[in-house]
Design an enzyme around this catalytic site. Structure first.
Site, PDB file in Angstrom:
ATOM      1  N   LYS A  71       0.835  -1.193   0.000  1.00  0.00           N
ATOM      2  CA  LYS A  71       0.000   0.000   0.000  1.00  0.00           C
ATOM      3  C   LYS A  71       0.872   1.246   0.000  1.00  0.00           C
ATOM      4  O   LYS A  71       1.978   1.251   0.577  1.00  0.00           O
ATOM      5  CB  LYS A  71      -0.902  -0.042   1.239  1.00  0.00           C
ATOM      6  CG  LYS A  71      -1.930   1.067   1.351  1.00  0.00           C
ATOM      7  CD  LYS A  71      -2.799   0.824   2.579  1.00  0.00           C
ATOM      8  CE  LYS A  71      -3.809   1.938   2.799  1.00  0.00           C
ATOM      9  NZ  LYS A  71      -4.670   1.662   3.977  1.00  0.00           N
ATOM     10  N   SER A 147      -9.466   2.115   3.392  1.00  0.00           N
ATOM     11  CA  SER A 147      -8.519   2.853   2.581  1.00  0.00           C
ATOM     12  C   SER A 147      -7.592   1.950   1.763  1.00  0.00           C
ATOM     13  O   SER A 147      -6.849   2.443   0.917  1.00  0.00           O
ATOM     14  CB  SER A 147      -7.675   3.764   3.475  1.00  0.00           C
ATOM     15  OG  SER A 147      -6.879   2.985   4.372  1.00  0.00           O
ATOM     16  N   SER A 171      -9.999  -0.281   7.449  1.00  0.00           N
ATOM     17  CA  SER A 171      -9.387  -0.164   6.123  1.00  0.00           C
ATOM     18  C   SER A 171      -8.869  -1.466   5.524  1.00  0.00           C
ATOM     19  O   SER A 171      -8.496  -1.492   4.349  1.00  0.00           O
ATOM     20  CB  SER A 171      -8.245   0.859   6.152  1.00  0.00           C
ATOM     21  OG  SER A 171      -8.771   2.155   6.287  1.00  0.00           O
TER      22      SER A 171
END
Length: 482
Positions: A71, A147, A171
């Site tokens: 990420k 997210s 997330s």
């Protein structure tokens, strides 16, 4: 390796092929590259790809040669950009590997790029100004959640079998639920945030992964878990490897069911029906399942306010540090409106307000800890609704300041944040889908602090009872095969 064969394996399966020398790490990297090229132009999940230059030809690591993505936030890979989905941090390059990145390398994973995140991971949709919206492989008009939405879209569409994710309020679990993946948020302190950071959002955020199979997430957590010297939190080491737990019978668990979120917002009919079916499935597997009253220990408004103060005060330091490092202004040219509002709000948080927010964190942790002395597991929907259409996430938001934005985020995902505040593990399991749209519906299971073992046992049992690991969105599976 043929792409149809590549996407049919999970990470553990690919590692076994490499160990048997039926395929090489280089061949897997090339297959992943072709998979990314096939579907990423539509999904916009991978914001930057890297060549597999440091992939060793041979090795004995458990996941040697398996393609992986990280990420674009909270993890550092030496010489690679980490931009947190923000124009303010655009061009930021990590000087050294973070502790987790070193463990990922030791696991044998070959990191081939970074995935999209909303700006500063401060949303449960992935639609940053810097890189644009990321699309859901099951329906490209919808969000993949956030997210960790980029990682979810990449795994769900078959680009890679597993990807790094983080979770400060849902997330990992929100995008898992939105894209039909397995995602477990570990206990606070299970995976180190070091060495440059002791904690993120005062312990609310943790590292984890998104995968198509339970065993992949279990294996990766086996390989990266554990504290380092100086960590502020340390979870008790597990008695057995999580991969072993995933194969064990969980016994007869006491499972409580919560169908109405603490906020009181309504849950849509497909999700309510899916929760009922999941409760019946758990009963059919021998568990004691009952509805239960689950208290937070504080009013919902106080819960939201405390989180808003913790989140926004932390955001101030991120924004100020990047602004100083790049000599950039903090305004609409560098920061999105919701983040600017949260930044302004955070600058007004006083010391005593911040300390009282941490006291709320303690109240929630104590209350849920007492709940888990009576029940082994809590079942809730992961989300109260199906993934929303891209561009509509802010509908219903009448004003934007730091508190109202956080309240809106929690309105979209009201079941998940409590377990970040309490620090307890929770997972989203893709056992359900909407019969009308075909969209995945994730079910959340939470357990007491340090009890990932219970969750992995239950997840393995659910996966055996209702397999999902080989399921890919047909349109994207067909694109990859082509």
């Amino acid at each position: 390796m043929d792409l149809s064969e590549y996407v049919s394996y999970d990470a553990t399966g690919l590692a076994e092929l490499v160990a048997r020398r039926e395929v090489t790490a280089a061949e897997l990297a090339e297959a992943a590259r072709r998979a990314i090229e096939a579907v990423n132009p539509v999904l916009n999940a991978v914001v930057e790809s890297w060549p597999a230059e440091d992939a060793p030809a041979t090795g004995s690591a458990p996941l040697h040669g398996v393609p992986f993505l990280i990420k674009d936030l909270a993890i550092a890979m030496a010489g690679k950009r980490t931009e947190l989905g923000s124009r303010l941090a655009a061009g930021h390059v990590a000087r050294a590997d973070s502790s987790l990145m070193r463990r990922i390398r030791r696991a044998g994973l070959v990191t081939l790029g970074r995935t999209a995140t909303p700006e500063f991971a401060y949303s449960t949709t992935t639609e940053s100004v810097l890189y644009g919206p990321t699309r859901n492989p099951w329906d490209p008009s919808r969000t993949p959640g956030g997210s960790s939405g980029g990682s979810a879209a990449a795994v769900a569409s078959g680009m890679v079998p597993m990807a790094h994710a983080t979770d400060a309020a849902g997330s990992i679990r929100v995008p898992a639920a939105s894209t039909g993946l397995f995602g477990l948020k570990p206990t606070r302190g299970r995976v180190t945030m070091g060495p440059d950071t002791d904690e993120v959002f005062n312990g609310l955020a943790v590292h984890g992964a998104l995968s198509r199979s339970v065993r992949d997430s279990a294996l990766l957590l086996d390989l990266v878990q554990g504290a380092e010297a100086g960590d502020p939190y340390s979870a008790i080491p597990p008695e057995r490897r999580y991969t072993q737990e995933a194969d064990r019978d969980p016994g007869r668990l006491r499972i409580a069911v919560l169908t109405t979120p603490w906020s009181g917002r309504p849950v849509d009919a497909p999700t309510t029906a899916a929760t009922t079916r999941t409760a019946r499935l758990a009963e059919s597997l021998g568990h004691h399942v009952e509805s239960a009253e689950v208290r937070l220990g504080v009013d919902w408004e106080d819960f939201v306010l405390a989180n808003a103060r913790i989140w926004s005060a932390n955001l101030v330091t991120w924004i100020d540090d990047f602004a100083a490092a790049f000599d950039r202004p903090v305004d609409a040219s560098t920061v999105e409106p919701e983040m600017l509002a949260s930044y302004d709000y955070g600058r007004r948080v006083t010391a005593d307000q911040f300390v009282r927010a941490l006291a709320v964190r303690n109240s929630v942790a104590r209350q849920l800890a007492r709940f888990f002395t009576v029940h082994d597991v809590l079942l809730t929907p992961t989300l109260p609704e199906l993934p929303v259409a891209l561009g509509t996430y802010t509908q219903g938001l009448k004003e934007t300041d730091g508190c109202s934005w956080l309240a809106h985020l929690f309105h979209r995902s009201p079941f998940t944040a409590a377990f970040n505040v309490a620090g307890t593990p929770a997972m989203s399991v893709p056992v359900e889908s909407d019969p009308t749209t075909g969209m995945p519906i994730g079910m959340q299971f939470a357990a007491a602090y340090g009890r990932e073992d219970i969750l992995f046992r239950l997840a393995g049992q659910l996966e055996r009872a209702r397999p999902w690991a080989g399921r890919l969105p047909e349109v994207w599976a067909g694109s990859v095969r082509a």
